[in-house]
Design a protein around this motif. Structure first.
Motif, short mmCIF file in Angstrom:
data_model
loop_
_atom_site.label_atom_id
_atom_site.label_comp_id
_atom_site.label_asym_id
_atom_site.label_seq_id
_atom_site.Cartn_x
_atom_site.Cartn_y
_atom_site.Cartn_z
N VAL A 34 0.70 -1.57 0.23
CA VAL A 34 -0.09 -0.23 -0.05
C VAL A 34 0.69 1.72 0.19
CG1 VAL A 34 -2.14 -1.35 1.37
CG2 VAL A 34 0.07 -0.38 2.52
N PHE A 35 2.39 1.14 0.71
CA PHE A 35 2.85 2.24 0.36
C PHE A 35 4.46 1.81 -0.28
CE2 PHE A 35 0.68 5.19 3.69
CZ PHE A 35 0.07 5.44 2.95
N VAL A 36 4.88 2.70 -0.86
CA VAL A 36 6.81 2.18 -1.62
C VAL A 36 7.75 3.28 -1.01
CG1 VAL A 36 8.12 1.59 -2.63
CG2 VAL A 36 5.60 0.85 -3.23
N GLU A 43 11.16 1.60 2.32
CA GLU A 43 10.28 0.51 2.53
C GLU A 43 9.54 0.51 1.87
OE1 GLU A 43 10.90 2.08 7.07
OE2 GLU A 43 9.46 3.04 6.22
N GLU A 56 5.67 -0.88 2.67
CA GLU A 56 4.33 -1.49 3.69
C GLU A 56 3.40 -1.84 2.74
OE1 GLU A 56 3.89 0.97 7.31
OE2 GLU A 56 4.68 1.74 5.68
N SER A 57 3.07 -3.10 3.51
CA SER A 57 1.89 -3.93 3.38
C SER A 57 0.50 -3.80 4.44
CB SER A 57 1.68 -5.12 3.26
OG SER A 57 1.56 -5.93 4.46
N THR A 58 -0.96 -4.07 4.41
CA THR A 58 -1.91 -3.43 4.92
C THR A 58 -1.64 -3.91 6.58
OG1 THR A 58 -2.42 -5.77 4.45
CG2 THR A 58 -3.86 -3.39 3.85
N LYS A 59 -0.08 -4.91 6.51
CA LYS A 59 -0.28 -5.73 8.31
C LYS A 59 1.21 -5.08 8.83
CE LYS A 59 -0.08 -9.98 5.98
NZ LYS A 59 -0.05 -10.10 5.07
N SER A 60 2.14 -5.05 7.73
CA SER A 60 3.41 -4.91 8.12
C SER A 60 4.21 -4.44 7.14
CB SER A 60 4.08 -6.46 8.13
OG SER A 60 4.23 -6.61 7.44
N VAL A 61 5.88 -3.25 7.80
CA VAL A 61 6.29 -2.79 6.92
C VAL A 61 7.77 -3.99 6.97
CG1 VAL A 61 7.08 -1.62 8.81
CG2 VAL A 61 7.55 -0.43 6.25
#
Lengths: 369, 126
Positions: free
Chosen positions: B39-41, B58, B60-65
């Motif tokens: 969801v974020f790069v 980094e 980042e997914s919904t549950k972790s980075v």
């Protein structure tokens, strides 16, 4: 994958669907169905159509016998007299000495002599232990963890899926009906953890697989998707619903979590009554608040929250990326003078990220619709 | 899915050498599947000096980075700006439109020293 983890009656189904499995409260449960879905697609299915979750890891316990409901009402926090037989209630099991939360659970009132409880997986044994130790003569507490499965059907099309299986759908929010599925009793509750119109079905353990298959088949025309616990977490976080172990715990009281609505303050007795009344009177030092990203950042549990001057004022208890809003959201315990509208700063791996303090839910609640 | 023509690191990055002095970097199909929906790069900056094996961004997914590691020592010459608006490209096309950055290695021979497809595949099965 050999381990000591317990498995749901749908374990083989999850593996066949290519689910990513993980330890959840001692149970090997699906986090997401990465081959076909993934958290974002599963989340969208529940908000827009319908999803089905296996939550069979949730605990099940019965308290039965003469005076069973009165006993439950004298120990758990919410006031069971607010509901009638056929209704369910969100309640808390608090520690008598501290008022900290041992678990949050749903109580299903079958009648004055029969209360069915759904605690969290990891806390079931402890809740049962405390109830058993306190139960008066004639009241029996039974841990029935593996007698029943639990499937949650959630989303705007959930009623249509159940109707296709001729299951009851018209009962009110937080009430339940007992139906029949393959000649065995099936409890259909208008409850859930997503903020959408939905149902939680409690079949017998050995009927859970057949019910799952029937729901997926009946739901196909409505766009049903199997959903994992990853999407369950993003959905509940968007609602601001607390998760025990993060937003509620032995260290976080109902006053701090602003769950006082689930406490029967006027009752003469319940576990934790004295410390909780004293804390309520004095005012909890920290309160659970919603936080929403100003900068592009995702809050994560245990991140430190600072004020503008860099002084610590709290800690994140839950955080995620909101698939509906496409930004970082979370819940944080903040010193009580930091209220809605304030800007706070999270320590995101060494960088300060601005967040606004808000009142959850983060998206509209549609449970009663 | 491990394309034969690419080089790899044990940290699940791929490196594509082309005609220019720079090489292209992304994460493997295995890595994107492990991370889940990205969801974020957090991209490195163009011009940044990066060091092999050190974090340079980094994911980042919904549950972790997760850290993004530099596969090589060198200078970042381009980043995939599309990922700001469409981070899901890393999931849907990890070896193509989901590329992350270009780096000009200080020592071109470092590229040759990376794992080949067979070597990377062995780390997944090992």
């Amino acid at each position: 994958m050999t381990s000591d983890l317990l498995t749901s009656p749908l374990h083989a189904r999850h593996i066949a669907l290519g689910a990513k499995m993980s330890d959840f409260g001692g149970w090997d449960m699906p986090i997401e169905y990465s081959k076909t879905g993934g958290v974002l697609k599963e989340h969208a299915a529940v908000r827009e159509q319908v999803g089905v979750f296996d939550v069979s890891h949730l605990g099940k316990a019965s308290v039965t016998g003469p005076g069973a409901a009165a006993f439950v009402n004298s120990v758990l926090a919410n006031d069971l007299q607010r509901i009638e037989p056929g209704q369910a209630q969100y309640t808390l099991c608090c520690d008598d000495a501290t008022g900290g939360v041992v678990d949050d659970l749903i109580a299903y009132l079958n009648g004055p002599e029969d209360v069915f409880l759904i605690p969290n997986a990891a806390n079931t044994a402890e809740v049962v232990r405390r109830l058993e130790a306190a139960a008066p003569e004639g009241v029996t507490v039974r841990n029935r963890h593996r007698e029943f499965g639990v499937l949650a059907v959630q989303g705007p099309k959930s009623a249509e899926v159940l109707a296709a299986l001729r299951l009851p759908t018209d009962h009110d929010y937080m009430s339940f009906a007992v139906a029949s599925f393959q000649d065995s009793p099936l409890t259909v509750c208008r409850t859930g953890y997503t903020g959408e119109h939905g149902y939680e079905l409690v079949p017998r353990w050995d009927k859970t697989e057949a019910l799952w298959d029937a729901l997926l088949a009946a739901g196909e025309q409505f766009g049903i998707r199997p959903c994992g616990l990853g999407a369950r977490d993003t959905l509940r976080t968007e609602m601001g619903y607390p998760l025990h172990g993060q937003d509620l715990s032995l260290d976080i009281t109902p006053n701090m979590a602003r769950a006082g609505w689930a406490v029967g303050w006027k009752k003469p007795a319940f576990w934790g009554r004295e410390p909780l009344l004293a804390e309520r009177e004095a005012g909890a030092k920290r309160l659970l608040r919603g936080i929403k990203a100003v900068d592009r950042a995702i809050p994560r549990a245990h991140m430190v929250v600072n004020d503008e001057a860099g002084k610590q004022i709290g800690e994140v208890t839950s955080g995620t990326f909101s698939p509906s809003l496409r930004e970082g959201i979370g819940l944080a315990l903040l010193d009580r003078d930091h209220t809605e509208g304030d800007t706070v700063y999270l320590d995101v791996r060494g960088k300060a990220a601005a967040f606004t303090v808000v009142k959850p839910p983060f998206v509209d609640v549609r449970t009663r619709g | 899915m491990t394309p034969e023509e690419l080089k790899y690191t044990a940290e699940h990055e791929w490196v594509r050498a082309g005609d220019s002095d720079s090489v292209r970097v992304g994460i493997t199909d295995y890595a994107q599947e492990q991370l889940g929906d990205i969801v974020f790069v957090q991209l490195p900056e163009v011009g940044a000096k990066i060091t092999a094996g050190e974090p340079c961004g980094e994911l980042e997914s919904t549950k972790s980075v997760s850290d993004l590691y530099a596969p090589l020592t060198g200078t970042v010459t381009a980043v995939n700006g599309e990922l700001d608006a469409s981070p899901e490209l890393v999931n849907s096309d990890p070896y193509g439109e989901g590329w992350i950055f270009d780096v000009e290695p200080d020592d071109a021979s470092e590229v040759e020293a990376l794992l080949d497809a067979k070597g990377y595949q062995a780390t997944l099965e090992g």
